[in-house]
Design a protein around this motif. Structure first.
Motif, PDB file in Angstrom:
ATOM      1  N   ILE A  17      64.458  17.187  40.002  1.00 41.10           N
ATOM      2  CA  ILE A  17      64.518  17.172  41.470  1.00 41.10           C
ATOM      3  C   ILE A  17      64.477  15.739  41.996  1.00 41.10           C
ATOM      4  N   LEU A  18      63.621  14.923  41.423  1.00 41.50           N
ATOM      5  CA  LEU A  18      63.537  13.522  41.865  1.00 41.50           C
ATOM      6  C   LEU A  18      64.856  12.796  41.617  1.00 41.50           C
ATOM      7  N   THR A  19      65.467  13.090  40.494  1.00 40.73           N
ATOM      8  CA  THR A  19      66.759  12.472  40.187  1.00 40.73           C
ATOM      9  C   THR A  19      67.814  12.901  41.210  1.00 40.73           C
ATOM     10  N   ALA A  20      67.804  14.175  41.552  1.00 38.06           N
ATOM     11  CA  ALA A  20      68.785  14.695  42.505  1.00 38.06           C
ATOM     12  C   ALA A  20      68.574  14.108  43.892  1.00 38.06           C
ATOM     13  N   THR A  21      67.322  14.024  44.328  1.00 34.84           N
ATOM     14  CA  THR A  21      67.052  13.524  45.676  1.00 34.84           C
ATOM     15  C   THR A  21      67.391  12.033  45.800  1.00 34.84           C
ATOM     16  N   LYS A  22      67.267  11.293  44.719  1.00 30.06           N
ATOM     17  CA  LYS A  22      67.619   9.870  44.761  1.00 30.06           C
ATOM     18  C   LYS A  22      69.104   9.660  45.029  1.00 30.06           C
ATOM     19  N   THR A  23      69.892  10.642  44.608  1.00 26.74           N
ATOM     20  CA  THR A  23      71.343  10.546  44.814  1.00 26.74           C
ATOM     21  C   THR A  23      71.768  11.297  46.071  1.00 26.74           C
ATOM     22  N   GLY A  24      70.783  11.767  46.835  1.00 28.21           N
ATOM     23  CA  GLY A  24      71.093  12.471  48.075  1.00 28.21           C
ATOM     24  C   GLY A  24      71.491  13.923  47.871  1.00 28.21           C
ATOM     25  N   LEU A  25      71.187  14.453  46.710  1.00 33.74           N
ATOM     26  CA  LEU A  25      71.540  15.849  46.416  1.00 33.74           C
ATOM     27  C   LEU A  25      70.287  16.708  46.311  1.00 33.74           C
ATOM     28  N   SER A  26      70.503  17.994  46.205  1.00 35.90           N
ATOM     29  CA  SER A  26      69.413  18.938  45.981  1.00 35.90           C
ATOM     30  C   SER A  26      69.604  19.580  44.609  1.00 35.90           C
ATOM     31  N   ALA A  27      68.511  19.832  43.939  1.00 39.24           N
ATOM     32  CA  ALA A  27      68.598  20.557  42.666  1.00 39.24           C
ATOM     33  C   ALA A  27      68.978  22.003  42.960  1.00 39.24           C
ATOM     34  N   GLU A  28      69.787  22.592  42.072  1.00 40.68           N
ATOM     35  CA  GLU A  28      70.291  23.943  42.318  1.00 40.68           C
ATOM     36  C   GLU A  28      69.670  24.952  41.350  1.00 40.68           C
ATOM     37  N   ILE A  29      69.001  25.962  41.906  1.00 40.93           N
ATOM     38  CA  ILE A  29      68.479  27.064  41.095  1.00 40.93           C
ATOM     39  C   ILE A  29      69.617  28.041  40.832  1.00 40.93           C
ATOM     40  N   SER A  30      69.806  28.428  39.570  1.00 39.27           N
ATOM     41  CA  SER A  30      70.933  29.302  39.242  1.00 39.27           C
ATOM     42  C   SER A  30      70.561  30.546  38.442  1.00 39.27           C
ATOM     43  N   HIS A  31      69.429  30.509  37.710  1.00 38.00           N
ATOM     44  CA  HIS A  31      69.094  31.634  36.832  1.00 38.00           C
ATOM     45  C   HIS A  31      67.600  31.969  36.870  1.00 38.00           C
ATOM     46  N   ILE A  32      67.319  33.212  36.575  1.00 35.24           N
ATOM     47  CA  ILE A  32      65.954  33.691  36.362  1.00 35.24           C
ATOM     48  C   ILE A  32      65.872  34.214  34.940  1.00 35.24           C
ATOM     49  N   ALA A  33      64.861  33.778  34.188  1.00 33.21           N
ATOM     50  CA  ALA A  33      64.665  34.266  32.824  1.00 33.21           C
ATOM     51  C   ALA A  33      63.402  35.114  32.765  1.00 33.21           C
ATOM     52  N   LEU A  34      63.446  36.182  31.978  1.00 34.63           N
ATOM     53  CA  LEU A  34      62.295  37.066  31.796  1.00 34.63           C
ATOM     54  C   LEU A  34      61.832  36.996  30.345  1.00 34.63           C
ATOM     55  N   GLY A  35      60.520  37.003  30.167  1.00 31.03           N
ATOM     56  CA  GLY A  35      59.957  36.978  28.825  1.00 31.03           C
ATOM     57  C   GLY A  35      58.844  37.995  28.676  1.00 31.03           C
ATOM     58  N   SER A  36      58.361  38.158  27.464  1.00 34.61           N
ATOM     59  CA  SER A  36      57.406  39.233  27.175  1.00 34.61           C
ATOM     60  C   SER A  36      56.048  38.739  26.684  1.00 34.61           C
ATOM     61  N   GLN A  37      55.776  37.414  26.771  1.00 39.13           N
ATOM     62  CA  GLN A  37      54.492  36.897  26.288  1.00 39.13           C
ATOM     63  C   GLN A  37      53.611  36.502  27.466  1.00 39.13           C
ATOM     64  N   ALA A  38      52.335  36.887  27.395  1.00 41.29           N
ATOM     65  CA  ALA A  38      51.375  36.587  28.458  1.00 41.29           C
ATOM     66  C   ALA A  38      50.534  35.369  28.077  1.00 41.29           C
ATOM     67  N   TYR A  39      50.346  34.455  29.033  1.00 49.85           N
ATOM     68  CA  TYR A  39      49.590  33.227  28.764  1.00 49.85           C
ATOM     69  C   TYR A  39      49.350  32.497  30.089  1.00 49.85           C
ATOM     70  N   THR A  40      48.667  31.396  30.021  1.00 53.46           N
ATOM     71  CA  THR A  40      48.492  30.524  31.187  1.00 53.46           C
ATOM     72  C   THR A  40      49.570  29.447  31.123  1.00 53.46           C
ATOM     73  N   PRO A  41      50.499  29.435  32.095  1.00 57.09           N
ATOM     74  CA  PRO A  41      51.627  28.508  32.027  1.00 57.09           C
ATOM     75  C   PRO A  41      51.194  27.047  32.139  1.00 57.09           C
ATOM     76  N   SER A  42      52.052  26.172  31.602  1.00 56.31           N
ATOM     77  CA  SER A  42      51.760  24.741  31.583  1.00 56.31           C
ATOM     78  C   SER A  42      52.919  23.956  32.190  1.00 56.31           C
ATOM     79  N   ALA A  43      52.591  22.847  32.825  1.00 53.77           N
ATOM     80  CA  ALA A  43      53.618  21.978  33.411  1.00 53.77           C
ATOM     81  C   ALA A  43      54.448  21.284  32.337  1.00 53.77           C
ATOM     82  N   ASP A  44      53.977  21.293  31.104  1.00 52.63           N
ATOM     83  CA  ASP A  44      54.703  20.647  30.016  1.00 52.63           C
ATOM     84  C   ASP A  44      55.780  21.549  29.412  1.00 52.63           C
ATOM     85  N   GLN A  45      55.841  22.800  29.842  1.00 48.85           N
ATOM     86  CA  GLN A  45      56.806  23.731  29.256  1.00 48.85           C
ATOM     87  C   GLN A  45      58.241  23.355  29.601  1.00 48.85           C
ATOM     88  N   LYS A  46      59.110  23.580  28.650  1.00 47.70           N
ATOM     89  CA  LYS A  46      60.543  23.406  28.864  1.00 47.70           C
ATOM     90  C   LYS A  46      61.307  24.706  28.656  1.00 47.70           C
TER      91      LYS A  46
END
Length: 228
Positions: A17-46
């Motif tokens: 998002i920071l990269t996009a805003t520096k160029t005057g653009l907005s980041a685009e959300i395009s997909h939703i993914a579903l998974g089956s594992q329960a946990y406490t999410p982390s900001a480090d996840q990719k």
């Protein structure tokens, strides 16, 4: 009805998002993914820990600068509990992730489409820094196909009910006709039996009369012989 999600914004998503805003653009959300594992999410996840399927955004709108409404249709032949949700940007970056240690968000049944409707809070991001890439026509077509399938199944069920009702009515009518025929046959048998009894009684009377006449004739002959 929409489900409110307050996901964890990933470091990779924030960097995109920071990269996009520096160029005057907005980041685009395009997909939703579903998974089956329960946990406490982390900001480090990719990625999600156990992604089952990923679906394109069918439609979306901005409810405010940091609140988005997203919809998608989850299809497929696999059944699973939805315990993690990933929001992906158009370039494949995981922007945000939601999960819970003990609560499932929904259940995706096998071979049945699940309509996903989420109000996504992105209060941790700059206002208007994210846009939505959607395929609204795809959602309409998918929902139309789903509704058509449900309508077809309902019509088939009603048709089966009507056919069963018709068979029941036909069977009851046949039973009624058979009953009437049996009753008529019994009446005819009773009449025939009565006629047979009357005929037998008549024949018996004739036989008795003939026997009486024969005896009388024999008696007359005997008297005539003895008189001679």
């Amino acid at each position: 009805m929409s489900t409110g999600l307050q996901p964890v914004i990933t470091k990779a998503g924030l960097a995109a998002i920071l990269t996009a805003t520096k160029t005057g653009l907005s980041a685009e959300i395009s997909h939703i993914a579903l998974g089956s594992q329960a946990y406490t999410p982390s900001a480090d996840q990719k990625t999600l820990r156990n992604e089952v399927a990923r679906f394109p955004i069918s439609s979306g709108e901005k409810l405010s600068g940091t609140l988005l409404h997203l919809t998608a249709v989850a299809d497929g032949t696999t059944g699973y509990w939805v315990k993690e949700v990933g929001i992906f940007l158009k370039d494949g970056t995981l922007l945000a992730v939601w999960s819970h240690l003990t609560e499932a968000l929904a259940y995706k049944a096998a071979n049945i489409d699940l309509l996903l409707a989420y109000d996504l809070s992105l209060a941790a991001l700059p206002a208007d820094s994210v846009t939505i890439t959607s395929t609204a026509a795809g959602l309409n077509l998918t929902l139309a196909a789903s509704l058509a399938a449900q309508a077809t199944a309902l019509i088939d069920e009603q048709l089966r009910g009507l056919k069963q009702h018709d068979r029941q009515v036909s069977q009851e009518r046949l039973q009624q006709i058979a009953g009437e025929q049996i009753s008529s046959l019994l009446d005819r048998m009773s009449a025939a039996e009565k006629a047979a009894i009357q005929t037998r009684d008549g024949l018996l009377s004739v036989a008795i009369a003939n026997a009486t006449g024969l005896i009388a004739l024999q008696y007359t002959v005997i008297q005539h012989i003895h008189g001679a």
